[in-house]
Design a protein around this motif. Structure first.
Motif, mmCIF file in Angstrom:
data_model
loop_
_atom_site.group_PDB
_atom_site.id
_atom_site.type_symbol
_atom_site.label_atom_id
_atom_site.label_comp_id
_atom_site.label_asym_id
_atom_site.label_seq_id
_atom_site.Cartn_x
_atom_site.Cartn_y
_atom_site.Cartn_z
ATOM 1 N N ASP B 32 88.068 -42.398 19.058
ATOM 2 C CA ASP B 32 87.077 -42.496 19.962
ATOM 3 C C ASP B 32 85.471 -42.188 19.238
ATOM 4 O O ASP B 32 85.192 -41.309 19.088
ATOM 5 N N VAL B 33 84.994 -43.564 19.263
ATOM 6 C CA VAL B 33 83.609 -43.084 18.403
ATOM 7 C C VAL B 33 82.563 -42.321 19.332
ATOM 8 O O VAL B 33 81.815 -41.690 18.623
ATOM 9 N N ALA B 64 86.404 -45.422 13.226
ATOM 10 C CA ALA B 64 85.432 -44.794 14.080
ATOM 11 C C ALA B 64 84.176 -44.271 13.429
ATOM 12 O O ALA B 64 83.144 -44.323 14.119
#
Lengths: 371, 371
Positions: B32-33, B64
């Motif tokens: 999840d960036v 990411a």
């Protein structure tokens, strides 16, 4: 901090956020049992020294420490910057573990900057931190390694690349040990003394010029003042920037060029102070070409560096592209950021600034300053 | 710190004198960036992983991080406690220097406790300190290495003997990565979860007993709560004693015996958590023999350790004098002082104490607890 006292005894108190410790400067301190009474209690002390210094002073320190610690061990490392590596550091950990040393064990660094750096890093890392004391036996270590808590070892690809910020409990600068210091090493130490003039204190620069003969003659009162004032200035700078985020970088005056010389020639070829002496000359020239100082100031610094017995011309590191080689080496310096070299420059006599410089100008300086 | 929330998403804020950092716990976090946007800016990130974890998760993390850093490098270390040594640590320094990484480079530890310990120590030491992020991929690392800032490598003569206290910028506990964790490693992680009950929180001990089946089935909500509560308790203890001068020692419940087992068998033979599980049983028995807790409590703990899939009997380390060998190994533990072993004992359910114990009593416990 105390003011100038031109006696052969001085004292600087280093005050940091986490801890405060004294630097004591004087004659006959190494064997003076009274000096060690305020250190933390422990069952064991380990003296770390090298093959040059241990035969001269280890017995004296050992005798003094035996009044305070039940067991005083000695580890003797090979001498020289070339041994400031992990293999040699392991000898300290081996000694600590083979002797069952616990986390209260106090380490004593008896030697020059290499012994101090390695013992400090060993103390920072052994069981994640044990107390340590610096007993520097070179002028360079007395003025430079006493303050700032920088400890490190070299990596084949760079100097001082692996280390820690770690403060000693006490620094003992015995002026008597400087009597056995080779002349070349005395000069190397004076490079770090001279450094404080251009970057921070023009009055101190005047004082060094007027007292250089006494310093070269190892006059205890002159040495005590030079060490004290150097430590005071360094402590003032470090106190404002313990983790080297900004101001502290000015202490690296002469070091960017100097490290390139040391690394380019192979560590140990030139002494660190010799690299710094020559590096200051090159940094002064760069400052002048950037319009920060005039040629009179550059010449004044060059003359002082020469009088101190230090090189004022840099070595040729590459016949093909000497300036290119210097630039390449300076780009992997710790102070570089994303490949941009951060130079410490004299902004005006007694004041320093850290900034980048055009490659073309740096090349001109290198071409002019190398023989 | 937040209260129980039995969801599959949790957050613990670690507050220390020098710096504060978050532990985020949930599913799908690794790739999840958004989770990485508050990290310090830098041109380069270096992911350190091992040969087991890198093929599973390195590409996801790398993708990411590429939204945040211009260059995302990967170093893959050999897997296992036996490689937690200087030679393997050097691989990290080599990668940093060969790629010209500056002092703003951010290190990411992607793996279990060994990768976390080595990456943390490398980050603490590279150029005397660069930022780092923990992305623990074992339950043990998620509950244990996330808080406390302990980093270290082993020395042939002792475990975790060389290291630093160094805090990460962020800890990312992705529950999804626990799906690929071998059952034996899950059990080992539960040892460190169970630990917090006897020493600090009897209600949590009740909760673990009631939710052990869900934990063993890797239910995300149960795991999230177990990790969160473990981190909260550890943070509470460490916050009062960052440098391990006193209270923090209670976190070593089970570790004194456990380290002796690990070291006596040779690192890697038993998992760290297995040593701790069995060590808790032995420490509980010693507590009982010293009159601190009753046999009912000891039996309760033994049953829970067994249900978690952990050994409750210690190995025989010496046919000639097994108890003597355990004692010898425990005496060189970091927590020993001048040869006296400091045991972490249960003083009463939910409360721990650190104290010495008579050798004869320790021998009785070892004899009774080893097969």
């Amino acid at each position: 901090m105390q003011e100038n006292s031109l006696s052969a005894r001085a004292h600087v108190q280093i005050s940091l956020a986490e801890r405060s410790y004294p630097i004591v400067i004087g004659q006959g301190l190494l064997g003076d049992v009274a000096g060690y009474q305020n250190l933390p209690a422990a069952s064991t002390a380990l003296i770390v020294s090298n093959t040059t210094v241990a035969p001269l002073y280890a017995a004296q320190l050992q005798a003094a420490l035996k009044t305070r610690y039940g067991r005083v061990l000695l580890t003797t490392l090979p001498d020289g910057e070339v041994h400031k590596d992990w293999q040699t550091l392991q000898l300290i950990f081996d000694a600590l573990l083979e002797n069952g040393c616990d986390r209260k064990t106090v380490l004593f660094a008896l030697g020059g900057g290499v012994v101090g750096d390695m013992t400090g890093f060993a103390a920072a890392s052994y069981m994640r931190g044990v107390p340590f004391v610096q007993v520097p036996t070179t002028l360079l270590a007395q003025v430079d390694s006493s303050v700032g808590g920088k400890t490190a070892i070299n990596h084949p690809l760079g100097k001082n690349m692996i280390g820690a910020f770690y403060q000693p409990q006490l620094v003992v600068c015995d002026l008597d040990v400087l009597k056995t210091l080779p002349a070349r090493e005395l000069s190397a130490g004076l490079a770090e003394v001279i450094k404080y003039g251009p970057i921070a204190d023009l009055a101190f620069l005047d004082w060094i010029e007027n007292n250089l003969d006494a310093l070269l003659a190892r006059d205890p009162a002159a040495l005590a003042h030079a060490i004290q004032r150097s430590c005071e200035i360094k402590a003032w700078v470090v106190g404002q920037d313990e983790r080297e985020q900004g101001l502290r970088a000015i202490l690296n005056f002469g070091h960017t060029f100097g490290h390139a010389i040391e690394s380019g020639l192979g560590y140990g070829e030139w002494l660190h102070g010799e690299g710094v002496g020559c590096g200051m000359v090159m940094a002064a020239h760069l400052s002048q070409r950037l319009g920060l100082v005039d040629m009179t100031f550059v010449e004044r610094l060059v003359q002082l560096v020469r009088r101190a017995g230090l090189p004022v011309k840099g070595p040729v590191l590459s016949e093909a592209d000497n300036a290119g080689r210097y630039l390449e080496l300076m780009r992997i310096d710790k102070k570089s950021e994303a490949g941009e070299i951060r130079f410490v420059l004299v902004e005006g006599p007694g004041s320093a600034v850290v900034r980048a410089a055009p490659d073309a100008l740096v090349r001109e300086v290198i071409d002019a300053c190398c023989r």
